[in-house]
Design a protein around this motif. Structure first.
Motif, PDB file in Angstrom:
ATOM      1  N   UNK A 103      -2.401  15.635  -7.682  1.00 31.88           N
ATOM      2  CA  UNK A 103      -2.358  15.670  -6.216  1.00 31.88           C
ATOM      3  C   UNK A 103      -3.747  15.885  -5.638  1.00 31.88           C
ATOM      4  N   UNK A 104      -4.462  16.875  -6.171  1.00 29.89           N
ATOM      5  CA  UNK A 104      -5.791  17.196  -5.648  1.00 29.89           C
ATOM      6  C   UNK A 104      -6.790  16.082  -5.922  1.00 29.89           C
ATOM      7  N   UNK A 105      -6.689  15.448  -7.084  1.00 34.96           N
ATOM      8  CA  UNK A 105      -7.620  14.369  -7.422  1.00 34.96           C
ATOM      9  C   UNK A 105      -7.437  13.172  -6.497  1.00 34.96           C
ATOM     10  N   UNK A 106      -6.204  12.818  -6.219  1.00 35.80           N
ATOM     11  CA  UNK A 106      -5.934  11.703  -5.314  1.00 35.80           C
ATOM     12  C   UNK A 106      -6.468  12.016  -3.922  1.00 35.80           C
ATOM     13  N   UNK A 107      -6.279  13.244  -3.466  1.00 30.51           N
ATOM     14  CA  UNK A 107      -6.801  13.647  -2.161  1.00 30.51           C
ATOM     15  C   UNK A 107      -8.323  13.542  -2.126  1.00 30.51           C
ATOM     16  N   UNK A 116       0.825  -1.204   0.000  1.00 28.89           N
ATOM     17  CA  UNK A 116       0.000   0.000   0.000  1.00 28.89           C
ATOM     18  C   UNK A 116       0.862   1.257   0.000  1.00 28.89           C
ATOM     19  N   UNK A 117       1.921   1.256   0.806  1.00 24.76           N
ATOM     20  CA  UNK A 117       2.810   2.416   0.863  1.00 24.76           C
ATOM     21  C   UNK A 117       3.525   2.638  -0.464  1.00 24.76           C
ATOM     22  N   UNK A 118       3.954   1.548  -1.109  1.00 29.02           N
ATOM     23  CA  UNK A 118       4.664   1.682  -2.383  1.00 29.02           C
ATOM     24  C   UNK A 118       3.719   2.146  -3.485  1.00 29.02           C
ATOM     25  N   UNK A 119       2.474   1.664  -3.471  1.00 34.30           N
ATOM     26  CA  UNK A 119       1.497   2.140  -4.454  1.00 34.30           C
ATOM     27  C   UNK A 119       1.217   3.621  -4.242  1.00 34.30           C
ATOM     28  N   UNK A 120       1.237   4.070  -2.994  1.00 35.76           N
ATOM     29  CA  UNK A 120       1.076   5.505  -2.738  1.00 35.76           C
ATOM     30  C   UNK A 120       2.188   6.297  -3.412  1.00 35.76           C
ATOM     31  N   UNK A 121       3.411   5.807  -3.332  1.00 38.95           N
ATOM     32  CA  UNK A 121       4.517   6.469  -4.024  1.00 38.95           C
ATOM     33  C   UNK A 121       4.371   6.368  -5.540  1.00 38.95           C
ATOM     34  N   UNK A 122       3.738   5.323  -6.001  1.00 36.91           N
ATOM     35  CA  UNK A 122       3.445   5.180  -7.427  1.00 36.91           C
ATOM     36  C   UNK A 122       2.559   6.330  -7.905  1.00 36.91           C
ATOM     37  N   UNK A 123       1.606   6.714  -7.055  1.00 38.03           N
ATOM     38  CA  UNK A 123       0.709   7.817  -7.400  1.00 38.03           C
ATOM     39  C   UNK A 123       1.391   9.162  -7.191  1.00 38.03           C
TER      40      UNK A 123
END
Length: 469
Positions: free
Chosen positions: A73-77, A41-48
């Motif tokens: 950035x805003x869309x992911x948030x 999950x943490x690595x996929x976050x860095x992927x985004x």
């Protein structure tokens, strides 16, 4: 034979949460499985973040680079909040309309405790991992309408598309809906994530229209180093994206990561070899794009093929995506800024079909559900691909029309587009302004001589001519 036993022992359908809830025996917590999925999950976050943002921003004109980063950035948030508020519940609970959509039993993750498990994982972790899938899918579409759309329109569209398209698709495929019972070979989201976003990108490009100066102004990536860095981070994250879908620290998760790695590697080679055959050189941009195409294609296949099959999927898909980007796109004339449709849409469709072929045991795959042959597996596979395309087309169009009504149109004014969205939309700039070029007047030094964005550089246009004969 060993590969088939491994995957059957792991339980392919165990990646689907409804299967977990149907089990009679309560699952037992596993610290090892939890550690693996937490790391993924943490690595996929860095992927985004920053991966997808850098990959796209490097392809934008310098005057729009920051706007692309901000939109991602805003869309992911936004999607992370919406997923927690309503998305997880609608995707992974039951309702009277369960064939299509879930219910409201877990809004804001209510009713979940730290002791609740899905498979051998805390349910909070499962919700977080699935949030990563939800959060990266809509921002992929940004690459289709970059450099010309209002920031307010981006945010409204992202929310609408997520609720109207992604959440029902996720429920139908993973949360107990009707698609889940079709026995489709799509291990890690080829349809729900990549095909869905890729088709949406094509619809967006057609509805929003081309950038000013498209096909008359040079539109090459302004910062290939940035795109290279983002693309490399995407590749790293993809290993966690697919590998975590085993939801267990076992041989299957290792196989998923091996297959994902090989699919990307073969895709890079396939794109470069095709470029070499066409113009006697291979580009950095082509290598990175080919890897992404191979990764897209291997996403549905990673749990059903052997390592040789994974390489074949990437190697075959990348040249097809190259053709879509550099031959079909110019002929049809649509402006998909960063070629989301050509890579994600085409790559996912081709990968879905190749999954069935290379799942054959004679080719090192796991075989098909009991009683099925190549033909009887391929028919529902293609039917669900077609269904996914239809849903994405309709829901994307609806979301765009509602967004246009709410925001008073989709596009920025022509003067704002000419000025660049960094300053006109956000009042900031990605690079320090200078008066040193062209005798005054603020310009971006990095891109002063290279107006443009998009996945087709000047050498790519040469390839288009060769494809066109």
């Amino acid at each position: 034979m060993h590969l088939r036993k491994l995957i059957r022992a792991a339980g392919i359908l165990s990646i689907l949460p409804v299967a977990v809830h149907a089990q009679d025996a309560a699952p037992a917590f596993s610290a090892g499985d939890t550690a693996l999925v937490s790391t993924c999950a943490l690595i996929v976050m860095l992927m985004m973040l920053p991966g997808l943002g850098l990959y796209y921003a490097g392809m934008a004109r310098a005057k729009n680079a920051l706007s692309v980063l901000t939109q991602v950035f805003a869309s992911i948030s936004l999607i992370a909040v919406l997923w927690t508020a309503v998305g997880y519940s609608l995707a992974f609970t039951e309702s009277p309309l369960n064939a299509v959509i879930g219910g409201f039993g877990k809004l804001f993750l209510t009713g979940i405790t730290p002791d609740d498990l899905v498979l051998t994982l805390p349910e909070y972790l499962y919700a977080l991992f699935m949030m990563m899938f939800a959060a990266i899918t809509p921002p992929i579409i940004i690459g289709a309408f970059a450099e010309r759309i209002k920031f307010s329109a981006v945010m409204v569209f992202m929310a609408l598309w997520f609720l109207l398209d992604y959440v029902p698709m996720a429920h139908m495929a993973w949360g107990g809906g009707w698609v889940m019972g079709m026995g489709i070979l799509d291990f890690a989201g080829g349809n729900v994530v990549h095909l869905n976003a890729g088709i949406a990108a094509l619809v967006c490009a057609l509805v929003v229209g081309p950038r000013k100066g498209y096909r008359t102004t040079m539109m090459a990536p302004h910062n290939m180093t940035m795109t290279y860095t983002g693309g490399a981070m995407l590749w790293v994250g993809w290993l966690a994206f697919c590998g975590g879908c085993a939801y267990a620290a076992n041989g299957l998760s290792a196989l998923l990561m091996v297959n994902t790695m090989l699919g990307g590697a073969a895709g890079a080679l396939g794109w470069m070899l095709t470029e070499w055959a066409l113009r006697k050189r291979a580009s950095t941009f082509g290598a990175v794009t080919g890897a992404i195409a191979g990764l897209v294609a291997v996403t549905p296949a990673c749990g059903y093929v052997g390592p040789g099959g994974a390489m074949a999927v990437g190697l075959i898909t990348a040249p097809i995506c190259l053709y879509a980007v550099e031959a079909i796109k110019p002929r049809l004339g649509y402006d998909d800024s960063f070629d989301v449709f050509g890579v994600h849409g085409v790559g996912a469709a081709v990968g879905g079909i190749l999954t069935v072929i290379f799942a054959l045991p004679v080719l090192g795959g796991t075989g098909f559900p009991e009683g099925r042959t190549l033909l009887t597996q391929m028919v529902p596979q293609v039917a669900i691909i077609a269904f996914s395309i239809a849903v994405s087309v309709v829901m994307t169009f609806v979301a765009l029309k509602i967004t246009a009504l709410v925001c008073g149109g989709l596009r920025v004014e022509e003067e704002e587009e000419y000025e660049g969205l960094d300053t006109s939309a956000h009042g900031e700039s990605a690079y320090r302004l200078t008066d040193s070029v062209f005798g005054g007047g603020a310009v971006y030094p990095v891109a002063a001589a290279m107006e443009g964005a998009g996945a087709m550089s000047a050498p790519a246009k040469m390839t288009s001519d060769k494809f066109a004969g």
